[in-house]
Write an enzyme that holds these catalytic residues in place. Structure first.
Site, mmCIF file in Angstrom:
data_model
loop_
_atom_site.group_PDB
_atom_site.id
_atom_site.type_symbol
_atom_site.label_atom_id
_atom_site.label_comp_id
_atom_site.label_asym_id
_atom_site.label_seq_id
_atom_site.Cartn_x
_atom_site.Cartn_y
_atom_site.Cartn_z
ATOM 1 N N CYS A 1 0.838 -1.206 0.000
ATOM 2 C CA CYS A 1 0.000 0.000 0.000
ATOM 3 C C CYS A 1 0.878 1.264 0.000
ATOM 4 O O CYS A 1 1.521 1.542 -0.998
ATOM 5 C CB CYS A 1 -0.969 -0.052 1.177
ATOM 6 S SG CYS A 1 -2.366 1.068 1.005
ATOM 7 N N HIS B 1 -3.508 -5.713 1.164
ATOM 8 C CA HIS B 1 -2.825 -5.926 2.444
ATOM 9 C C HIS B 1 -2.785 -7.410 2.836
ATOM 10 O O HIS B 1 -3.668 -7.866 3.565
ATOM 11 C CB HIS B 1 -3.551 -5.155 3.548
ATOM 12 C CG HIS B 1 -3.335 -3.681 3.509
ATOM 13 N ND1 HIS B 1 -2.306 -3.063 4.167
ATOM 14 C CD2 HIS B 1 -4.035 -2.703 2.890
ATOM 15 C CE1 HIS B 1 -2.375 -1.751 3.969
ATOM 16 N NE2 HIS B 1 -3.408 -1.508 3.198
ATOM 17 N N GLU C 1 -0.917 -8.735 4.997
ATOM 18 C CA GLU C 1 -0.691 -8.838 6.442
ATOM 19 C C GLU C 1 -1.985 -8.670 7.245
ATOM 20 O O GLU C 1 -2.022 -8.951 8.429
ATOM 21 C CB GLU C 1 0.371 -7.804 6.879
ATOM 22 C CG GLU C 1 -0.129 -6.393 7.127
ATOM 23 C CD GLU C 1 -0.479 -5.606 5.863
ATOM 24 O OE1 GLU C 1 -0.605 -6.212 4.790
ATOM 25 O OE2 GLU C 1 -0.656 -4.376 5.969
#
Lengths: 76, 233
Positions: free
Chosen positions: B86, B200, B202
């Protein structure tokens, strides 16, 4: 001395912000607007006699992203 | 594996990344504050999401003046695996470690939802081509832009890592959340050790949050790392 830097999106890069501005102006009755492009205006104060090449370097290194933006500047 | 997560002023997904690497994957992960000047001891580096320096000037632009930048560029150019997520992707393009640029979303909206991406290229952060992942996005400036020549170079060199797609992996414009050129969600550098992506992984790497699809990207890194350590020993 004052440096006025203008940073604009390259012509070929889509400017959705500019399109929104154009549509809004149309909503307000300004039907004659055929295009709007939104850019940035940056004012710098620099020492008198600063080499324009140094200003150009500032634009290339930080103020504009050459992948998507053009710049021009005026000294006064 | 030892992984550094760079913390800039305004990073906000730094803890998400650290948590997954350290607490879920049980790797040796630590923060690297942006004022540090060395990445010594890191086997891989994550440049996390957020709004470094408040997105002033352009997203990712001011990060270049952080003291850690020289070490990050050296780490990437010497082949170290770097994952930019990002805002991390935006930073890597601003630093010139990845081609192109990330611009305002086509529809001007901040997009915060799950999307599907199709893996186009197996690599240090990506599983085999054709794998479809559901990953969250959260950005207003994720429209990947590159000129026509740059796009054909990315295609010819196999640098396109991920494309926005539907649940079955079909790539259509309607599944493109931000107007990115050619539905591009993530790209590798030419040497394929640096990946930038807008989604994302994560935030989708443990059962607790209801989605573990992101873990395959870290698993790819683990596999690449163990292969390279075996090769080195």
């Amino acid at each position: 001395m004052k440096v006025e830097v203008y940073v604009t999106l390259k012509r070929e890069v889509l400017d959705p912000q500019g399109d929104a501005v154009k549509r809004s102006l149309h909503e307000l009755g300004h039907k004659g607007v055929t295009s709007a492009r939104v850019g940035k205006y940056i004012e710098l104060e620099v020492a008198d006699g600063t080499d324009p090449a140094a200003i150009r370097a500032m634009c290339e290194q930080l103020l504009a992203n050459g992948v998507i933006e053009d710049f021009r500047f005026e000294l006064s | 594996m030892r992984v550094g997560v760079i913390q800039y002023p305004g990073s906000n997904a730094d803890y998400d990344a650290l948590h997954v690497l350290r607490d879920v994957l049980r790797w040796d992960a630590r923060y690297v504050f942006h004022k540090e000047q060395s990445l010594a001891g890191c086997d891989a580096v994550v440049v996390p999401g957020g709004f470094s320096y408040g997105d002033y000037l352009r997203p990712g632009a001011i990060a270049r003046v952080s003291p850690i930048t020289a070490a990050l560029i050296e780490f990437a150019q010497s082949g170290g695996p770097v994952l930019g997520i990002c805002n991390g992707f935006q930073i890597l393009t601003e630093l010139g470690l990845l081609p192109g640029a990330l611009t305002r979303n086509r529809h001007l909206r901040f997009e915060c939802r799950d999307v599907f991406v199709r893996c186009e290229q197996a690599g240090v952060f990506t599983p085999s081509a054709g794998t479809v992942l559901r990953l969250p996005i959260a950005h207003a400036d994720g429209r990947f832009v590159v000129d026509e020549r740059g796009l054909s170079e990315l295609e010819d060199r196999g640098q396109i890592a991920l494309r926005y797609c539907d649940a079955q992996g079909g790539v259509r414009d309607v599944d493109n959340p931000n107007g990115s050129v050619s539905n591009i969600a993530g790209i590798y550098n030419e040497a394929k050790n640096v990946l930038g992506l807008m989604p994302h992984p994560e935030r989708a790497s443990e059962a607790l949050v209801g989605n573990e699809d992101g873990r395959v990207m870290f698993a790819a890194l683990a596999a690449a790392w163990s292969a390279s350590s075996e090769g080195a020993s």
